[in-house]
Enzyme design. Structure first.
Site, PDB file in Angstrom:
ATOM      1  N   GLY A  36      54.727  45.257  35.118  1.00 59.19           N
ATOM      2  CA  GLY A  36      53.944  45.008  33.905  1.00 59.19           C
ATOM      3  C   GLY A  36      54.324  43.644  33.370  1.00 59.19           C
ATOM      4  O   GLY A  36      55.500  43.378  33.117  1.00 59.19           O
ATOM      5  N   ALA A  37      53.345  42.765  33.210  1.00 59.61           N
ATOM      6  CA  ALA A  37      53.649  41.391  32.800  1.00 59.61           C
ATOM      7  C   ALA A  37      54.466  41.334  31.514  1.00 59.61           C
ATOM      8  O   ALA A  37      55.417  40.555  31.390  1.00 59.61           O
ATOM      9  CB  ALA A  37      52.345  40.601  32.631  1.00 59.61           C
ATOM     10  N   ASN A  40      57.983  42.520  31.934  1.00 59.50           N
ATOM     11  CA  ASN A  40      58.709  41.463  32.636  1.00 59.50           C
ATOM     12  C   ASN A  40      59.280  40.474  31.633  1.00 59.50           C
ATOM     13  O   ASN A  40      60.464  40.116  31.687  1.00 59.50           O
ATOM     14  CB  ASN A  40      57.788  40.716  33.603  1.00 59.50           C
ATOM     15  CG  ASN A  40      57.419  41.517  34.830  1.00 59.50           C
ATOM     16  OD1 ASN A  40      58.076  42.500  35.174  1.00 59.50           O
ATOM     17  ND2 ASN A  40      56.358  41.111  35.497  1.00 59.50           N
ATOM     18  N   TYR A 106      46.462  49.736  42.061  1.00 58.60           N
ATOM     19  CA  TYR A 106      46.767  50.264  40.734  1.00 58.60           C
ATOM     20  C   TYR A 106      46.223  51.684  40.537  1.00 58.60           C
ATOM     21  O   TYR A 106      45.147  52.024  41.024  1.00 58.60           O
ATOM     22  CB  TYR A 106      46.161  49.363  39.658  1.00 58.60           C
ATOM     23  CG  TYR A 106      46.728  47.971  39.604  1.00 58.60           C
ATOM     24  CD1 TYR A 106      47.925  47.706  38.940  1.00 58.60           C
ATOM     25  CD2 TYR A 106      46.070  46.908  40.216  1.00 58.60           C
ATOM     26  CE1 TYR A 106      48.452  46.435  38.881  1.00 58.60           C
ATOM     27  CE2 TYR A 106      46.585  45.618  40.162  1.00 58.60           C
ATOM     28  CZ  TYR A 106      47.777  45.390  39.498  1.00 58.60           C
ATOM     29  OH  TYR A 106      48.292  44.114  39.448  1.00 58.60           O
ATOM     30  N   GLY A 233      55.912  22.340  39.741  1.00 60.65           N
ATOM     31  CA  GLY A 233      56.460  22.367  38.388  1.00 60.65           C
ATOM     32  C   GLY A 233      55.413  22.688  37.349  1.00 60.65           C
ATOM     33  O   GLY A 233      54.600  23.589  37.527  1.00 60.65           O
ATOM     34  N   ASP A 261      55.397  34.986  34.674  1.00 63.37           N
ATOM     35  CA  ASP A 261      56.054  35.621  33.527  1.00 63.37           C
ATOM     36  C   ASP A 261      57.442  35.021  33.315  1.00 63.37           C
ATOM     37  O   ASP A 261      57.886  34.835  32.175  1.00 63.37           O
ATOM     38  CB  ASP A 261      56.166  37.132  33.746  1.00 63.37           C
ATOM     39  CG  ASP A 261      54.807  37.796  33.909  1.00 63.37           C
ATOM     40  OD1 ASP A 261      53.838  37.331  33.297  1.00 63.37           O
ATOM     41  OD2 ASP A 261      54.724  38.790  34.657  1.00 63.37           O
TER      42      ASP A 261
END
Length: 319
Positions: A36-37, A40, A106, A233, A261
């Site tokens: 889960g973002a 995280n 999912y 970057g 994240d």
């Protein structure tokens, strides 16, 4: 009473990661992890010593119990999490890959988290934090979770709190590309710091030029835009400054999920701790690099000591 540091909200899922490479339909053994973002980022903030909170709804089931205990061990405030006896906790299956992005399946439809609505926004709890970090995933799940996202954002802005927004685009969750772009940009332009990936920026603004992507949001009142460039970057731009902060070389990429994240964790924590924008972006690059070197979505997120050691070695060659 002093404010806590950073709060976020969204859906957490139990994740079963394949123990060997191959198509998910052919895998017999899986290892359980958390995905889960938003969780995280909450884990990442807490590991760096920030007081972090996560708001959601979990099913009254064993998956929900696992998530609560996991986050409690990570020292995350989960007092804003409610239980739902009618809807389950979501889960997912994730393939193991030797290169590239893994396959993810999912199982989240009608999950407990998807029932969060605008009436669930606890203004008192949220405004006990000085910063809100949010992603574009909750607004994509259901009409209710979109109302929650708007309510949380508006509550924090009304209280004078800062807000960061990571688009985290999930096109499959939206009814159309046009709706996704419209809603995500509406939310992003209400935030203070916006953190799109270069591909996301192209979808959202029509340009693949990091400077033009940043200008799009700066012209609408955002104060900082950091465009993630992958291994190269990140480019940043504010109303008064801009630049590109080089990424860190990674010898072996194990799993790319969680890198974005991790970047958010580094940048947001750096800004909250008073670092300069280039320093905060560099911290984001470092945590993103550490993230891709481990299997779990946030397994590679560092403590302060590990982060300092990694940065020192990467910048000076001295361990």
């Amino acid at each position: 009473m002093s404010l806590k540091d950073v709060v976020t909200f969204g859906e957490a899922m139990v994740m079963f990661v394949a123990e060997q490479p191959g198509a998910l339909k052919d895998i017999d053994k899986f290892c359980r992890r958390l995905a889960g973002a938003e969780v995280n980022t909450a884990v990442g903030f807490a590991r760096l010593g920030l007081s972090a909170g996560w708001v959601s709804r979990l099913g009254a089931d064993v998956f929900g119990e696992y998530i609560r205990e996991y986050l409690d061990r990570e020292n995350i405030d989960i007092s804003g999490v409610t239980s739902d006896s009618r809807h389950p906790t979501g889960f997912q299956l994730k393939s193991k890959v030797l290169e590239g992005d893994p396959q993810v399946q999912y199982f989240r439809k009608n999950s407990a988290a998807s029932t969060l609505s605008g009436t669930d926004v606890d203004v008192g709890y949220l405004t006990g934090f000085r910063h809100l970090h949010m992603t574009g995933i909750p607004p994509a799940l259901t009409k209710n979770t979109r109302e929650f996202a708007y309510g949380a954002l508006e509550a924090m802005k009304a209280a004078g709190r800062s807000v960061s927004f990571d688009p985290n685009l999930r096109p499959a969750l939206w009814s159309s590309r046009e709706e996704m772009v419209s809603v995500i940009n509406d939310l992003a332009c209400r935030a203070d710091w916006v953190l799109p990936g270069i591909q996301e920026g192209e979808i959202l603004t029509g340009s693949r030029d990091p400077r033009a992507i940043a200008e799009f949001y700066l012209n609408k009142g955002v104060s900082l835009v950091a465009v993630k460039l992958g291994p190269e970057g990140a480019y940043f731009r504010t109303q008064t400054d801009e630049g590109t902060v080089q990424g860190f070389k990674v010898e072996e990429v194990v799993d790319t999920v969680g890198a974005g994240d991790g970047f958010a964790v580094g940048l947001v924590s750096g800004m909250l701790e008073g670092l300069t924008v280039p320093q905060a972006v560099q911290r984001g690059n470092a945590i993103g690099a550490l993230a891709v070197q481990s299997e779990g979505d946030h397994d590679g997120y560092p403590t302060n000591l590990k982060l300092e050691t990694y940065l020192q070695y990467q910048l000076t060659g001295v361990k």
